[in-house]
Design a protein around this motif. Structure first.
Motif, PDB file in Angstrom:
ATOM      1  N   VAL A 151      -5.741  35.497  19.138  1.00 30.07           N
ATOM      2  CA  VAL A 151      -5.875  36.244  17.879  1.00 30.07           C
ATOM      3  C   VAL A 151      -6.770  37.456  18.123  1.00 30.07           C
ATOM      4  N   PRO A 152      -6.676  38.482  17.271  1.00 32.54           N
ATOM      5  CA  PRO A 152      -7.570  39.630  17.425  1.00 32.54           C
ATOM      6  C   PRO A 152      -9.028  39.208  17.251  1.00 32.54           C
ATOM      7  N   LYS A 153      -9.937  39.996  17.787  1.00 29.50           N
ATOM      8  CA  LYS A 153     -11.361  39.710  17.677  1.00 29.50           C
ATOM      9  C   LYS A 153     -11.758  39.474  16.220  1.00 29.50           C
ATOM     10  N   GLY A 154     -12.474  38.401  15.998  1.00 27.69           N
ATOM     11  CA  GLY A 154     -12.905  38.078  14.647  1.00 27.69           C
ATOM     12  C   GLY A 154     -11.927  37.214  13.880  1.00 27.69           C
ATOM     13  N   ASN A 155     -10.720  37.032  14.449  1.00 33.30           N
ATOM     14  CA  ASN A 155      -9.708  36.177  13.824  1.00 33.30           C
ATOM     15  C   ASN A 155      -9.504  36.519  12.349  1.00 33.30           C
ATOM     16  N   PRO A 156      -9.046  37.740  12.033  1.00 36.71           N
ATOM     17  CA  PRO A 156      -8.929  38.185  10.632  1.00 36.71           C
ATOM     18  C   PRO A 156      -8.027  37.329   9.746  1.00 36.71           C
ATOM     19  N   LYS A 157      -7.059  36.647  10.310  1.00 33.74           N
ATOM     20  CA  LYS A 157      -6.169  35.799   9.518  1.00 33.74           C
ATOM     21  C   LYS A 157      -6.694  34.363   9.403  1.00 33.74           C
ATOM     22  N   VAL A 170       2.210  35.838   8.228  1.00 36.22           N
ATOM     23  CA  VAL A 170       1.579  35.756   9.553  1.00 36.22           C
ATOM     24  C   VAL A 170       2.618  36.111  10.620  1.00 36.22           C
ATOM     25  N   LYS A 171       2.337  37.160  11.364  1.00 38.55           N
ATOM     26  CA  LYS A 171       3.260  37.617  12.415  1.00 38.55           C
ATOM     27  C   LYS A 171       2.830  37.032  13.763  1.00 38.55           C
ATOM     28  N   VAL A 172       3.801  36.386  14.409  1.00 39.35           N
ATOM     29  CA  VAL A 172       3.491  35.676  15.650  1.00 39.35           C
ATOM     30  C   VAL A 172       4.396  36.143  16.785  1.00 39.35           C
ATOM     31  N   ALA A 173       3.820  36.261  17.969  1.00 40.60           N
ATOM     32  CA  ALA A 173       4.587  36.570  19.184  1.00 40.60           C
ATOM     33  C   ALA A 173       4.656  35.326  20.053  1.00 40.60           C
ATOM     34  N   LEU A 174       5.832  35.043  20.573  1.00 37.71           N
ATOM     35  CA  LEU A 174       6.027  33.962  21.532  1.00 37.71           C
ATOM     36  C   LEU A 174       6.696  34.522  22.775  1.00 37.71           C
ATOM     37  N   CYS A 175       6.581  33.801  23.864  1.00 33.23           N
ATOM     38  CA  CYS A 175       7.380  34.133  25.043  1.00 33.23           C
ATOM     39  C   CYS A 175       8.786  33.593  24.822  1.00 33.23           C
ATOM     40  N   ALA A 176       9.767  34.225  25.456  1.00 28.49           N
ATOM     41  CA  ALA A 176      11.146  33.749  25.375  1.00 28.49           C
ATOM     42  C   ALA A 176      11.227  32.328  25.915  1.00 28.49           C
ATOM     43  N   LYS A 177      12.157  31.555  25.412  1.00 29.26           N
ATOM     44  CA  LYS A 177      12.226  30.125  25.756  1.00 29.26           C
ATOM     45  C   LYS A 177      12.481  29.856  27.234  1.00 29.26           C
ATOM     46  N   GLU A 178      13.116  30.805  27.935  1.00 30.02           N
ATOM     47  CA  GLU A 178      13.384  30.590  29.357  1.00 30.02           C
ATOM     48  C   GLU A 178      12.156  30.879  30.219  1.00 30.02           C
ATOM     49  N   VAL A 179      11.125  31.467  29.618  1.00 32.54           N
ATOM     50  CA  VAL A 179       9.874  31.744  30.328  1.00 32.54           C
ATOM     51  C   VAL A 179       8.955  30.532  30.165  1.00 32.54           C
ATOM     52  N   PRO A 180       8.204  30.144  31.194  1.00 31.86           N
ATOM     53  CA  PRO A 180       7.357  28.950  31.083  1.00 31.86           C
ATOM     54  C   PRO A 180       6.445  28.913  29.865  1.00 31.86           C
ATOM     55  N   CYS A 181       5.809  30.042  29.520  1.00 33.92           N
ATOM     56  CA  CYS A 181       4.922  30.014  28.353  1.00 33.92           C
ATOM     57  C   CYS A 181       5.720  29.819  27.065  1.00 33.92           C
ATOM     58  N   GLY A 182       6.974  30.282  27.045  1.00 37.49           N
ATOM     59  CA  GLY A 182       7.833  30.070  25.878  1.00 37.49           C
ATOM     60  C   GLY A 182       8.288  28.631  25.768  1.00 37.49           C
ATOM     61  N   ALA A 183       8.664  28.042  26.899  1.00 36.57           N
ATOM     62  CA  ALA A 183       9.077  26.636  26.911  1.00 36.57           C
ATOM     63  C   ALA A 183       7.919  25.736  26.498  1.00 36.57           C
ATOM     64  N   GLU A 213      -3.230  42.522  21.214  1.00 36.51           N
ATOM     65  CA  GLU A 213      -4.183  43.596  21.499  1.00 36.51           C
ATOM     66  C   GLU A 213      -3.885  44.844  20.677  1.00 36.51           C
ATOM     67  N   LEU A 214      -2.625  45.161  20.545  1.00 38.95           N
ATOM     68  CA  LEU A 214      -2.210  46.377  19.833  1.00 38.95           C
ATOM     69  C   LEU A 214      -2.182  46.197  18.317  1.00 38.95           C
ATOM     70  N   GLY A 215      -2.406  44.975  17.861  1.00 38.87           N
ATOM     71  CA  GLY A 215      -2.389  44.720  16.428  1.00 38.87           C
ATOM     72  C   GLY A 215      -0.997  44.625  15.838  1.00 38.87           C
TER      73      GLY A 215
END
Length: 287
Positions: A151-157, A170-183, A213-215
């Motif tokens: 989360v961004p610094k301070g965890n605003p949400k 709440v907007k969330v980013a995930l890795c694609a499912k075929e990528v280990p972090c996504g799986a 990082e980019l918000g």
């Protein structure tokens, strides 16, 4: 004393002397043979060690020349550091890294991309390479990694756990499912009984982290090591379901490695106490 008695005694002395001399010769011959055998064994061992290329030390072959390492994006900081340490310990070597999503790297290797070593963020992506005959020997797990919520610094949400990621707005980013972090993220969400629709699917963990990082997003599921490496800009929120989605990181020298000795030496180095100290200090777990 009779002549016969004197002769008999002289014969006994002579016989005893002869036996003593014979035993001495035999003993010397036995010791000599044993010494010769030991020297022969040592010579054979040294010859075998030289032939194996390890100099008799039991270590990997001596490294030299260029070594190309394909490694999961989450290893970028630690492997960059370890690459420099490896070069310092092996003058004449130059380690070049290609960091990215493990699945994309595996595909490149199977397509013939020139590389010496592959370090993946999951056994599944490594299996893509081993199934294609691309690995030289069995891969070795050298670390493990666990997810956290970036989360961004301070965890605003005010994100406190996985359930908060499903909240309205709440907007969330995930890795694609075929990528280990996504799986791994999907495994954790399933363990929590949650259904989450991300606003973006990234091809590696660094891409997901950059969105935070980019918000552009309020949170992302990434590895603990990535949050620690970016602690100046990002905070991390741990959640219990992460224990259900721990990723093993395997490493292997590649069958078509242009620098086979260099590949073997680098793989051995990554499993060394020095390398493990660097990796665990960055937040990776010992296997």
């Amino acid at each position: 004393m009779s002549t016969r008695t004197t002769a008999t005694r002289r014969l006994a002395v002579a016989t005893a002397a002869a036996l003593a001399l014979g035993l001495g010769v035999t003993a010397c011959g036995s010791n000599g043979g044993k010494s010769s055998g030991s020297a022969s064994s040592a010579s054979s061992a040294a010859t075998a060690a030289t032939a194996s290329g390890d100099g008799g030390t039991g270590n990997a072959p001596k490294a030299k020349g260029a070594i190309t390492v394909f490694a999961a994006a989450s290893l970028k900081e630690t492997f960059t550091d370890l690459g420099k340490k490896f070069e310092a310990a092996n003058p004449g070597t130059k380690v070049t890294f290609n960091f990215g999503g493990s699945s994309a790297l595996a595909t490149s290797i199977n397509s013939g991309a020139p590389a010496d070593v592959f370090a993946a963020a999951s056994p599944a992506t490594m299996k893509t390479v081993t199934d294609g005959g691309g690995a030289s020997g069995a891969p070795k797990t050298f670390v493990k990694n666990t997810l956290t919520i970036a989360v961004p610094k301070g965890n605003p949400k005010h994100i406190a756990g996985l359930k908060d990621l499903t909240g309205s707005g709440v907007k969330v980013a995930l890795c694609a499912k075929e990528v280990p972090c996504g799986a791994a993220a999907l495994t954790a969400l399933k363990a929590a009984g949650l259904d989450l629709t991300p606003v973006t699917l990234e091809q590696d963990v660094k891409g997901a982290l950059t969105k935070v990082e980019l918000g552009e997003v309020d949170a992302a599921l990434v590895y603990k090591t990535d949050v620690r490496a970016d602690a100046a800009k990002i905070d991390g929120v741990d959640f219990p379901e992460a224990d259900k989605a721990v990723n093993d990181y395997p490493i292997a020298a590649l069958a078509k490695a242009p620098n086979k000795d260099g590949a073997a030496a680098f793989v051995a180095y990554i499993q060394s106490p020095e390398a493990k100290q660097v990796l665990t200090a960055a937040g990776f777990q010992a296997p």
